[in-house]
Scaffold this active site. Structure first.
Site, PDB file in Angstrom:
ATOM      1  N   SER A  74       0.988  -1.361  -0.266  1.00  0.00           N
ATOM      2  CA  SER A  74      -0.395   0.145   0.057  1.00  0.00           C
ATOM      3  C   SER A  74       0.916   1.285  -0.137  1.00  0.00           C
ATOM      4  CB  SER A  74      -1.062  -0.311   0.762  1.00  0.00           C
ATOM      5  OG  SER A  74      -1.601  -1.316   0.929  1.00  0.00           O
TER       6      SER A  74
ATOM      7  N   GLU B 278      -3.009 -18.089  -0.673  1.00  0.00           N
ATOM      8  CA  GLU B 278      -2.273 -18.375  -0.267  1.00  0.00           C
ATOM      9  C   GLU B 278      -3.673 -17.983   1.059  1.00  0.00           C
ATOM     10  OE1 GLU B 278      -0.280 -18.767   2.724  1.00  0.00           O
ATOM     11  OE2 GLU B 278       0.723 -20.198   0.060  1.00  0.00           O
TER      12      GLU B 278
END
Lengths: 401, 374
Positions: free
Chosen positions: A129, A245
């Protein structure tokens, strides 16, 4: 249809229980069960115990040190760990960067990085981010410009969890110019946090703890050999792993443990007369939360069962993220209500190691409000729940636009 | 771990699906619902011939095995097709009680006829004052030599209009709401003193209110021990609850699918309304409701089969969660269809009505949440 454990699975469960009973340090267990912050040393100590047992990297392929467990065994492991009060393995090294390295990295990179992740010698953090790239992650602006056999990295990463402890950071960076389509302009770089030009500034979350950080890159030189795979393919690598995942993302065992704790506390807490557990409005909220958790547990089991027969976990796993965080946040709110007035005092130091002052409020009442504030993050991180709904719409329901 | 249907169960689902596709489109269904019996006797014969009426029963009772999981593929497809034939009240519920409590003689007399499609049964349990409480039975059965005399009023008896024989829950002892003292009787609807008011429910299924006035019933028509019927009733109502949950899961899948299809084709402001995010997220939530509901269905079915058919907490958890999902998905399907969604001519509106009924059948969402809590 067959949903009960077979004999081998039951024996495995007993083995796991015995190990956790013997190996889990009492002080770490106490913190986990109370929902308190763990120190770096706590995480590392536990992960090294797991490493010595050979159980540190549950999901890795066996050749790199994984367990080789099947989906049911992994579910049993997660369940028993939560029950026992074992801390969760921090995901950044073990679950996030390691799969990228063993799936797309060079042989040299595998040998250089994987053993230290497995042994918890190196602490990793995640640089995805940015201040202006949140849900629209592909619009990220951190640049990596080629200069001989180095990249020069400039930009800012944010929400970097526990970066203050990190030795290395894995980053998505822009290697392509403005003419290249977003997704093809992004590369995956591994960066030593000791590199000159990196500064870390803490961000305090609502509970007052510096859980996340901004990481600034000012002309940081990164060797080209630290790039994973091809230039411009980083987005693809990161994305593939996002859908693969997802084990444990629903956090059912952890939430169940907190729900049971709420039930026990509610049976001892009351407003003078009947206990909270006997309060119909509270009891109904508790029951509805428990039912939602049960539904989530079976949704996760269905996903695991599909995976174990070779089907890839599809975008349906977005349900696990959405419902898992919603239900956890509902449980947080039950604890907030149970705490009552004694949720209000802001004295986080009384939950730290070595605090010997006067404790305000009963038990961990004051911690439950902090936990509630802190965990509002859950429906925002990892692709906000709204982004998860977009994924469901596009990939499952075939709704374009 | 394996949540897939067996090959046999899959074949069963395929066979019901083919029937719905070929013989049960929306217009054909409307004719069936508007017919005299509120269902089709011809379809019922088809059900018998294809072996579907054997699904709820154990092999020794002439059935296919009778696991709870076996009910799911059939009921899901019935749910998708909004099938109104009385499989649930006749075969699962009344037939189930007969198999559970009946003597060998009673079973030999009635089960083959039921499975062959020659006998319609209904289970008369609910009463006007009792709502969802299965022990709230005021209907009385008083001894009269080697007979009983039955008096009482049974409300909204599913398939009560078409049934030839009723299984009636009546009190041979104790007071309203006592767990002890409830008995089951087979009552011929032609018996003197039986009156019926037949009607259609909002979802197109046939039902009746039934009054019993001094109805003479032979002792040999009692099912099981006197005064000890409640556990069997609870067991079979739980099984029927699972079945109706499966029907709801099928109906919800269908409502979602039709809503997706409609919003992809319906255009406003120059583009398909499915391109608007405000609507997309509501459909994503419908999808999540459908999946959570299916998870609860599989949970309850496997719990029932693992515990000899007795898993009240699991069933109530499933009914509570599926009830909430049925409400959300039904209401949203109508809302996303806009004006056409509230008209009688749209199939989705009828799915909505059935999804409303299933929220209350065998106990409302709140009732089952409370039962789960205790």
């Amino acid at each position: 249809m067959e949903t009960s454990f077979n004999e081998g699975e039951l024996a495995f469960r007993d083995q796991v229980r015995a190990f956790l009973h013997d190996a889990l340090p009492a002080d770490i267990q106490r913190k986990t069960l109370r929902g308190l912050h763990l120190e770096k040393e706590d995480y590392v100590r536990w992960q090294k115990i797991l490493y010595r047992q050979g159980w540190a990297a549950v999901n890795w392929p066996v050749e790199y040190g994984g367990t080789g467990w099947n989906a049911t065994q992994k579910a049993i492991w997660a369940d028993e760990c939560a029950r026992a009060g074992a801390p969760e393995v921090l995901p950044f090294g073990m679950k996030m960067v390691a799969p990228v390295i063993y799936s797309y990295g060079s042989e040299e990179q595998k040998q250089r990085f994987l053993p230290d992740i497995l042994a918890s010698n190196v602490w990793w953090c995640q640089g995805y981010s940015e201040p202006n790239a949140g849900s629209d992650l592909a619009s990220l602006k951190t640049t990596a410009v080629r200069d001989g056999d180095h990249y020069i990295v400039n930009g800012t990463k944010t929400w970097t969890t526990l970066a203050q402890f990190a030795d290395w950071i894995f980053c998505l960076v822009r290697t392509g110019g403005p003419e290249v389509k977003n997704q093809q302009a992004i590369s995956f770089l591994l960066v030593d946090m000791k590199s000159p030009g990196i500064t870390v500034s803490p961000i305090h979350t609502l509970d007052g703890y510096p859980e996340v950080n901004e990481v600034h890159f000012n002309n940081v030189r990164v060797p080209v050999e630290n790039r994973i795979g091809e230039e411009g393919r980083g987005w693809t690598y990161a994305k593939v792993l996002l859908t693969h995942e997802r084990t444990g993302i629903a956090r059912v065992p952890q939430t169940r443990r907190r729900l049971e704790a709420a039930r026990e506390l509610a049976a001892e807490t009351g407003d003078g007369g009947p206990t909270l557990l006997e309060n119909p409005a509270f009891a109904q909220k508790l029951a509805e939360t428990e039912i939602e958790l049960l539904a989530l547990e079976y949704t996760e089991l269905r996903t695991l069962a599909a995976v174990s027969t070779g089907q890839a976990p599809g975008p349906e796993s977005s349900i696990l993220k959405i419902k898992g965080t919603e239900v956890a946040q509902q449980v947080d709110e039950l604890h907030v209500e149970i705490a009552g007035y004694y949720g209000m005092p802001f004295v986080p130091e009384q939950f730290s190691d070595g605090f010997d002052g006067e404790h305000i409020g009963p038990g961990d009442a004051a911690a439950s409000w902090l936990r509630y504030f802190n965990n509002r993050k859950a429906s925002i991180y990892g692709g906000s729940n709204e982004i998860q709904k977009n994924i469901i719409c596009k990939a499952v329901l075939g709704l374009g636009g | 771990m394996d949540f897939n249907y067996s090959e046999e169960q899959q074949m069963l689902a395929d066979s019901v699906r083919r029937f719905v596709q070929q013989d049960y489109d929306f217009d054909s269904r409307r004719q069936v619902v508007d017919g005299e019996d509120f269902f089709s006797r011809a379809h019922w014969q088809t059900f018998a011939e294809l072996g579907w009426l054997m699904v709820p029963f154990a092999e020794e009772d002439g059935g296919l095995g009778g696991n709870a999981v076996d009910l799911l593929p059939v009921m899901e497809e019935f749910g998708k097709g909004m099938v109104v034939e009385p499989f649930l009240p006749c075969a699962v519920l009344a037939g189930g009680l007969l198999a559970e409590c009946g003597s060998d003689t009673q079973k030999a007399e009635l089960l083959p006829a039921l499975v062959e499609g020659r006998l319609q049964l209904a289970f008369a349990f609910a009463e006007p004052q009792g709502r969802f409480n299965l022990a709230d039975i005021d209907c009385r059965a008083t001894r009269d030599g080697d007979h009983y005399r039955l008096n009482g009023h049974k409300s909204v008896v599913l398939n009560g209009g078409a049934a030839e024989q009723l299984v009636v829950a009546a009190r041979t002892g104790g007071d309203r709401c006592d767990r002890e003292g409830i008995s089951l009787f087979l009552v011929d609807v032609e018996s003197e003193g039986v009156t019926r008011r037949r009607y259609k429910n909002v979802d197109g299924h046939g039902a009746a209110d039934i009054w019993l006035r001094d109805v003479r019933v032979a002792e040999a028509a009692r099912l099981g021990e006197e005064g000890k019927a409640l556990p069997a009733i609870e067991k079979m109502i739980d099984r029927a609850t699972l079945a109706v949950c499966a029907e709801a899961v099928g109906a919800m899948d269908s409502a979602l699918e039709k809503t997706l299809e409609y919003t992809r084709t319906r255009k406003q402001f120059g583009r398909p309304i499915a391109s608007f995010q405000a609507l997309q997220h509501r459909m994503a939530e419908m999808f999540i409701e459908c999946e959570q509901a299916r998870s609860m269905l599989l949970m309850a079915a496997t719990q029932l089969d693992a515990n000899g058919g007795v898993a009240p907490r699991a069933v109530s958890a499933a009914k509570s969660r599926i009830g909430r999902a049925a409400r959300a998905v039904g209401q949203e399907a109508v809302q996303l269809h806009g004006g056409i969604g509230v008209t009688d001519e749209l199939d989705v509106a009828h799915l909505f009505k059935r999804l409303t009924a299933v929220q209350y059948l065998f106990g409302s969402t709140n009732f089952h949440t409370a039962r789960f809590m205790h």
